[in-house]
Design a protein around this motif. Structure first.
Motif, PDB file in Angstrom:
ATOM      1  N   ALA A 139      -9.004   3.280  -3.112  1.00 59.40           N
ATOM      2  CA  ALA A 139      -8.177   4.754  -3.056  1.00 59.40           C
ATOM      3  C   ALA A 139      -6.664   4.985  -3.196  1.00 59.40           C
ATOM      4  O   ALA A 139      -6.297   5.884  -3.017  1.00 59.40           O
ATOM      5  N   SER A 140      -5.543   4.111  -2.874  1.00 59.94           N
ATOM      6  CA  SER A 140      -4.570   4.097  -3.372  1.00 59.94           C
ATOM      7  C   SER A 140      -4.491   3.850  -4.744  1.00 59.94           C
ATOM      8  O   SER A 140      -3.447   4.508  -5.276  1.00 59.94           O
ATOM      9  N   GLN A 141      -5.432   3.302  -5.538  1.00 61.08           N
ATOM     10  CA  GLN A 141      -5.369   3.699  -6.540  1.00 61.08           C
ATOM     11  C   GLN A 141      -5.021   4.965  -7.867  1.00 61.08           C
ATOM     12  O   GLN A 141      -5.301   4.677  -8.693  1.00 61.08           O
ATOM     13  N   LYS A 142      -6.223   5.765  -6.826  1.00 68.58           N
ATOM     14  CA  LYS A 142      -6.256   6.821  -7.077  1.00 68.58           C
ATOM     15  C   LYS A 142      -5.134   7.840  -6.517  1.00 68.58           C
ATOM     16  O   LYS A 142      -5.760   9.432  -6.953  1.00 68.58           O
ATOM     17  N   GLY A 143      -4.548   7.585  -6.276  1.00 70.77           N
ATOM     18  CA  GLY A 143      -3.515   8.319  -5.400  1.00 70.77           C
ATOM     19  C   GLY A 143      -2.969   8.271  -4.202  1.00 70.77           C
ATOM     20  O   GLY A 143      -1.961   9.257  -3.592  1.00 70.77           O
ATOM     21  N   ASP A 144      -4.003   8.638  -3.555  1.00 73.49           N
ATOM     22  CA  ASP A 144      -4.002   8.034  -1.871  1.00 73.49           C
ATOM     23  C   ASP A 144      -2.517   7.667  -1.530  1.00 73.49           C
ATOM     24  O   ASP A 144      -2.757   5.902  -1.335  1.00 73.49           O
ATOM     25  N   ASP A 145      -2.182   8.104  -0.698  1.00 71.74           N
ATOM     26  CA  ASP A 145      -0.538   7.187  -0.686  1.00 71.74           C
ATOM     27  C   ASP A 145      -0.356   6.589   0.768  1.00 71.74           C
ATOM     28  O   ASP A 145      -0.439   5.453   1.326  1.00 71.74           O
ATOM     29  N   GLU A 146      -1.668   7.088   1.646  1.00 71.66           N
ATOM     30  CA  GLU A 146      -1.637   7.242   2.773  1.00 71.66           C
ATOM     31  C   GLU A 146      -2.187   5.682   3.058  1.00 71.66           C
ATOM     32  O   GLU A 146      -2.092   4.683   3.911  1.00 71.66           O
ATOM     33  N   ALA A 147      -3.472   5.485   1.787  1.00 68.94           N
ATOM     34  CA  ALA A 147      -4.177   4.460   1.497  1.00 68.94           C
ATOM     35  C   ALA A 147      -3.230   3.153   1.358  1.00 68.94           C
ATOM     36  O   ALA A 147      -3.293   1.983   1.727  1.00 68.94           O
ATOM     37  N   ALA A 148      -1.843   3.979   0.018  1.00 71.52           N
ATOM     38  CA  ALA A 148      -1.334   2.191   0.103  1.00 71.52           C
ATOM     39  C   ALA A 148      -0.505   2.062   0.872  1.00 71.52           C
ATOM     40  O   ALA A 148       0.035   1.024   0.619  1.00 71.52           O
ATOM     41  N   GLU A 149       0.279   2.658   2.115  1.00 69.55           N
ATOM     42  CA  GLU A 149       0.774   2.061   3.081  1.00 69.55           C
ATOM     43  C   GLU A 149      -0.526   1.222   3.551  1.00 69.55           C
ATOM     44  O   GLU A 149       0.844   0.299   4.430  1.00 69.55           O
ATOM     45  N   ILE A 150      -0.832   1.587   4.208  1.00 70.41           N
ATOM     46  CA  ILE A 150      -2.249   0.718   4.737  1.00 70.41           C
ATOM     47  C   ILE A 150      -1.787  -0.837   4.086  1.00 70.41           C
ATOM     48  O   ILE A 150      -2.073  -1.112   4.547  1.00 70.41           O
ATOM     49  N   VAL A 151      -2.381  -0.490   2.976  1.00 69.14           N
ATOM     50  CA  VAL A 151      -2.411  -1.758   1.650  1.00 69.14           C
ATOM     51  C   VAL A 151      -1.299  -2.450   2.300  1.00 69.14           C
ATOM     52  O   VAL A 151      -1.670  -3.922   2.728  1.00 69.14           O
ATOM     53  N   LYS A 152       0.020  -1.980   2.120  1.00 65.93           N
ATOM     54  CA  LYS A 152       0.820  -2.920   2.063  1.00 65.93           C
ATOM     55  C   LYS A 152       1.301  -3.308   3.596  1.00 65.93           C
ATOM     56  O   LYS A 152       1.025  -4.735   3.774  1.00 65.93           O
ATOM     57  N   LEU A 153       1.049  -2.910   4.391  1.00 72.93           N
ATOM     58  CA  LEU A 153       0.771  -3.445   5.809  1.00 72.93           C
ATOM     59  C   LEU A 153      -0.714  -4.294   6.158  1.00 72.93           C
ATOM     60  O   LEU A 153      -0.260  -5.666   6.690  1.00 72.93           O
ATOM     61  N   ILE A 154      -1.762  -3.925   5.940  1.00 71.94           N
ATOM     62  CA  ILE A 154      -2.644  -5.375   6.038  1.00 71.94           C
ATOM     63  C   ILE A 154      -2.775  -6.719   5.166  1.00 71.94           C
ATOM     64  O   ILE A 154      -3.030  -7.636   5.351  1.00 71.94           O
ATOM     65  N   SER A 155      -1.878  -6.337   4.209  1.00 67.80           N
ATOM     66  CA  SER A 155      -1.951  -7.109   3.121  1.00 67.80           C
ATOM     67  C   SER A 155      -1.059  -8.703   3.583  1.00 67.80           C
ATOM     68  O   SER A 155      -1.207  -9.374   3.423  1.00 67.80           O
ATOM     69  N   LYS A 156       0.451  -8.614   4.369  1.00 67.80           N
ATOM     70  CA  LYS A 156       1.063  -9.049   5.044  1.00 67.80           C
ATOM     71  C   LYS A 156      -0.225  -9.924   6.117  1.00 67.80           C
ATOM     72  O   LYS A 156       0.823 -11.072   6.619  1.00 67.80           O
ATOM     73  N   GLU A 157      -0.749  -8.764   6.930  1.00 69.22           N
ATOM     74  CA  GLU A 157      -1.150  -9.516   8.179  1.00 69.22           C
ATOM     75  C   GLU A 157      -2.652 -10.705   8.195  1.00 69.22           C
ATOM     76  O   GLU A 157      -3.149 -11.067   8.107  1.00 69.22           O
ATOM     77  N   MET A 158      -3.059 -10.409   6.413  1.00 75.13           N
ATOM     78  CA  MET A 158      -3.916 -10.536   6.317  1.00 75.13           C
ATOM     79  C   MET A 158      -3.709 -12.497   5.211  1.00 75.13           C
ATOM     80  O   MET A 158      -3.053 -13.196   4.763  1.00 75.13           O
ATOM     81  N   SER A 159      -4.901 -13.698   6.038  1.00 77.11           N
ATOM     82  CA  SER A 159      -4.508 -15.102   5.377  1.00 77.11           C
ATOM     83  C   SER A 159      -4.656 -14.696   3.564  1.00 77.11           C
ATOM     84  O   SER A 159      -5.563 -14.095   2.833  1.00 77.11           O
ATOM     85  N   PRO A 160      -3.945 -15.360   2.709  1.00 76.93           N
ATOM     86  CA  PRO A 160      -3.828 -15.698   1.268  1.00 76.93           C
ATOM     87  C   PRO A 160      -5.756 -15.819   0.662  1.00 76.93           C
ATOM     88  O   PRO A 160      -5.174 -15.544  -0.794  1.00 76.93           O
ATOM     89  N   SER A 161      -6.003 -16.259   1.218  1.00 77.05           N
ATOM     90  CA  SER A 161      -7.757 -16.479   0.558  1.00 77.05           C
ATOM     91  C   SER A 161      -8.596 -15.224   0.870  1.00 77.05           C
ATOM     92  O   SER A 161      -8.978 -15.348   0.290  1.00 77.05           O
ATOM     93  N   ASP A 162      -7.923 -14.450   2.038  1.00 74.29           N
ATOM     94  CA  ASP A 162      -9.214 -13.396   2.191  1.00 74.29           C
ATOM     95  C   ASP A 162      -8.466 -11.928   1.600  1.00 74.29           C
ATOM     96  O   ASP A 162      -9.023 -11.702   1.061  1.00 74.29           O
TER      97      ASP A 162
END
Length: 195
Positions: free
Chosen positions: A160-183
């Motif tokens: 969704a963020s790749q299609k321009g959803d700014d809220e999704a882009a913000e969430i991607v930034k947040l959850i990527s910090k919480e995910m393990s490298p393998s996930d």
């Protein structure tokens, strides 16, 4: 190119409809709905949509769903909206699939049912519907209608963020910090596979 001439288009669609062309009925409904080439007339638009929809035109079916959902020229009627959305969705119309999901998620004209909402969001998301992708991500994120799965949540938020959803882009930034490298690696592989 050719300059748009809605009056001429209207006359061509009238002739095409006389020849039995279903698409012409749908287009006449669209012209009446928007007042293009003819005086805006919601009741006449509905009449043409109904003729096209009854012959299986998926976009006319979807537009009738919107008409009943929003009460445009008719009384608002979620059950009637759902009937037309389902006819359209079963022919693969992503926007109709998304609309059904919203109805199930919010209990509009149906019993609230996250499992059904998830199913319909997934169908629309797989066709690239940005809002369905975002909502499906949220369902994975919170475990609504499915098991909680942050890898899949990331995938759909990222798409969704790749299609321009700014809220999704913000969430991607947040959850990527919480995910393990393998996930995170797996989630990005899912994104790449989808593209």
């Amino acid at each position: 190119g050719v300059a748009q001439n809605y009056e001429r288009a209207f006359s061509y669609y009238v002739e095409a409809e006389k020849s039995g062309l279903n698409e012409a009925k749908f287009q006449l409904g669209t012209l009446y709905q928007n007042g293009f080439g003819v005086e805006k007339d919601t009741k006449e638009a509905i009449r043409w949509y109904l003729l096209a929809a009854e012959e299986g035109n998926r976009l006319a079916q979807y537009n009738l769903g919107v008409t009943y959902y929003n009460g445009l020229g008719v009384s608002k009627n979620f059950k009637e909206a759902l009937k037309w959305y389902e006819m359209s969705a079963n022919q693969g119309t992503a926007e109709a699939q998304f609309s059904i999901a919203v109805m199930y998620e919010n209990g509009l004209g149906v019993a609230q049912n996250n499992d059904e909402a998830f199913k319909w969001y997934e169908l629309a998301a797989n066709q690239g519907h940005i809002d369905a992708q975002f909502n499906l991500a949220g369902m994975y994120d919170y475990g609504d209608g499915t098991s909680r799965d942050m890898v899949r949540a990331f995938k759909w938020y990222k798409l969704a963020s790749q299609k321009g959803d700014d809220e999704a882009a913000e969430i991607v930034k947040l959850i990527s910090k919480e995910m393990s490298p393998s996930d995170l690696k797996l989630a990005n592989e899912y994104v790449t596979e989808f593209e």
